[in-house]
Design a protein around this motif. Sequence first.
Motif, mmCIF file in Angstrom:
data_model
loop_
_atom_site.group_PDB
_atom_site.id
_atom_site.type_symbol
_atom_site.label_atom_id
_atom_site.label_comp_id
_atom_site.label_asym_id
_atom_site.label_seq_id
_atom_site.Cartn_x
_atom_site.Cartn_y
_atom_site.Cartn_z
ATOM 1 N N UNK A 253 0.795 -1.000 0.109
ATOM 2 C CA UNK A 253 -0.055 -0.165 -0.115
ATOM 3 C C UNK A 253 0.846 1.214 0.057
ATOM 4 N N UNK A 254 2.122 1.213 0.577
ATOM 5 C CA UNK A 254 2.647 2.454 1.142
ATOM 6 C C UNK A 254 3.559 2.616 -0.434
ATOM 7 N N UNK A 255 3.950 1.768 -1.326
ATOM 8 C CA UNK A 255 4.701 1.832 -2.337
ATOM 9 C C UNK A 255 3.567 2.389 -3.507
ATOM 10 N N UNK A 256 2.212 1.856 -3.485
ATOM 11 C CA UNK A 256 1.234 2.430 -4.363
ATOM 12 C C UNK A 256 1.037 3.888 -4.230
ATOM 13 N N UNK A 257 0.851 4.130 -2.826
ATOM 14 C CA UNK A 257 0.693 5.635 -2.600
ATOM 15 C C UNK A 257 1.947 6.564 -2.867
ATOM 16 N N UNK A 318 12.653 6.833 -5.320
ATOM 17 C CA UNK A 318 13.050 5.463 -4.636
ATOM 18 C C UNK A 318 14.112 4.953 -5.487
ATOM 19 N N UNK A 319 14.330 3.466 -5.412
ATOM 20 C CA UNK A 319 15.318 2.892 -6.147
ATOM 21 C C UNK A 319 14.676 2.055 -7.250
ATOM 22 N N UNK A 320 13.572 2.374 -7.831
ATOM 23 C CA UNK A 320 13.196 1.749 -8.984
ATOM 24 C C UNK A 320 12.316 0.253 -8.669
ATOM 25 N N UNK A 321 11.950 0.151 -7.494
ATOM 26 C CA UNK A 321 11.689 -1.352 -7.205
ATOM 27 C C UNK A 321 10.087 -1.357 -6.578
ATOM 28 N N UNK A 322 9.537 -0.089 -6.562
ATOM 29 C CA UNK A 322 8.393 0.033 -5.964
ATOM 30 C C UNK A 322 7.200 -0.831 -6.459
ATOM 31 N N UNK A 323 6.820 -0.718 -7.866
ATOM 32 C CA UNK A 323 5.792 -1.566 -8.400
ATOM 33 C C UNK A 323 6.343 -2.945 -8.755
ATOM 34 N N UNK A 324 7.574 -3.274 -8.904
ATOM 35 C CA UNK A 324 8.002 -4.529 -8.856
ATOM 36 C C UNK A 324 7.895 -5.243 -7.616
ATOM 37 N N UNK A 325 7.916 -4.732 -6.351
ATOM 38 C CA UNK A 325 7.612 -5.085 -5.097
ATOM 39 C C UNK A 325 6.200 -5.302 -4.929
ATOM 40 N N UNK A 326 5.348 -4.568 -5.364
ATOM 41 C CA UNK A 326 3.751 -4.592 -5.497
ATOM 42 C C UNK A 326 3.189 -5.761 -6.088
ATOM 43 N N UNK A 327 4.090 -5.929 -7.363
ATOM 44 C CA UNK A 327 3.591 -7.141 -8.343
ATOM 45 C C UNK A 327 3.776 -8.489 -7.430
ATOM 46 N N UNK A 328 5.028 -8.488 -6.687
ATOM 47 C CA UNK A 328 5.543 -9.807 -6.354
ATOM 48 C C UNK A 328 4.571 -10.008 -4.780
ATOM 49 N N UNK A 347 -2.761 7.531 -13.827
ATOM 50 C CA UNK A 347 -2.624 6.048 -13.813
ATOM 51 C C UNK A 347 -3.660 5.518 -12.566
ATOM 52 N N UNK A 348 -4.417 4.477 -13.077
ATOM 53 C CA UNK A 348 -4.984 3.778 -11.951
ATOM 54 C C UNK A 348 -4.469 2.291 -11.806
ATOM 55 N N UNK A 349 -4.256 1.964 -10.740
ATOM 56 C CA UNK A 349 -3.591 0.883 -10.019
ATOM 57 C C UNK A 349 -4.705 -0.071 -9.156
ATOM 58 N N UNK A 350 -5.069 -1.156 -9.590
ATOM 59 C CA UNK A 350 -5.953 -1.990 -8.938
ATOM 60 C C UNK A 350 -5.318 -3.191 -8.415
#
Length: 362
Positions: A253-257, A318-328, A347-350
């Motif tokens: 949640x933190x990464x998405x916000x 950040x370090x460029x891993x935010x959405x990659x971490x969210x995906x995992x 963008x809308x992320x669900x």
Amino acid sequence: MSVRLKLTLSYTGFLLLAGVLLLGAVWVFLLRYVPDSALLVSGTLTDGVFPVRSNLLHVFAPRAAAVLAFLLVLGLVGGWILAGRILAPLSRITDATRLASAGSLSHRIRLPGRKDEFRELADAFDTMLARLEDHVAEQQRFAANASHELRTPLAISKALIEVARTDPDHDIGQALDRLHAVNTRAIDLTEALLLLGRAEQRSFIREPVDLSLLAEEATETLLPLAEGQGVTVETRGDITPVYGSPALLLQLTTNLVHNAIVHNLPGRGTVRVTTGVHRGTAVLTVENSGERLTPELVSTFTEPFMRGTERVRTDHAGVGLGLAIVTTITRAHGGTLTLTPRPEGGLRITVELPAQETHADC
């Protein structure tokens, strides 16, 4: 014994058994149902002909033995050929397995013919090879990018130390500040990599979690950053119970916000965070204003260290891993992540996760 030989012997045994049963049925039929008048054999006696039912076995047995010998040869030869043709697809699958075990994941079986059990097995194996090849390629890209990202702060740190050693008039305070910032980035990257590995291994304890509370906590934590960027953050939603790791879901949640605040319109941007349960699925949606994005560009956002074709280099990105971490984390919790460009920009992320009720027996 090979499978082909076992099948050959099985076919032969079945064929011989069928032949014995057939000949036995013929023998019983001749003894019980054929009248004596049909078993007259011409003789040399003066009375012309006489019944010879007692000699029937001597006439029938050699011919029955010849038939069984023919069936034995036919069963062995035909069974061997037939088993070879049936097992030919299995040989192709075995060869592909050996190639895959040797490291060649690009080979595909592509078994022709009608769809049967072997065809389904070959297609499933091809699908597995394709996924493995994609996964290996993704891991190689990730390792290369991670090595590059880790090398950069180390190289900068080395350069700063060398300057401080060779230039006594250099501002030590400024060098220490830059060195601190570089090391902080390296530590953040290392922690992100560790978190990513932990999520991929799914080595975490699951417990009931309310996504709405996590959304509020993440928003409050990032509120100073949003105010500094001039971005308005709105949070609303009902109780959204899921079953998972509170720490990982809070990180998600933190990464998405954080992503929604950083990649926004400075001074006049908005972020909306909503949670809820829909048909047994817990839904977390984070959408932000911003520039118009193409679906092709959005599809690259979950790639580690990447934003389209450019590396992340903004001050708060950040370090460029935010959405990659969210995906995992989403995959580790059995959910799905959907990124959709908004028509008006942004963008809308669900994130869709199984609601807690679906894990009531866990």
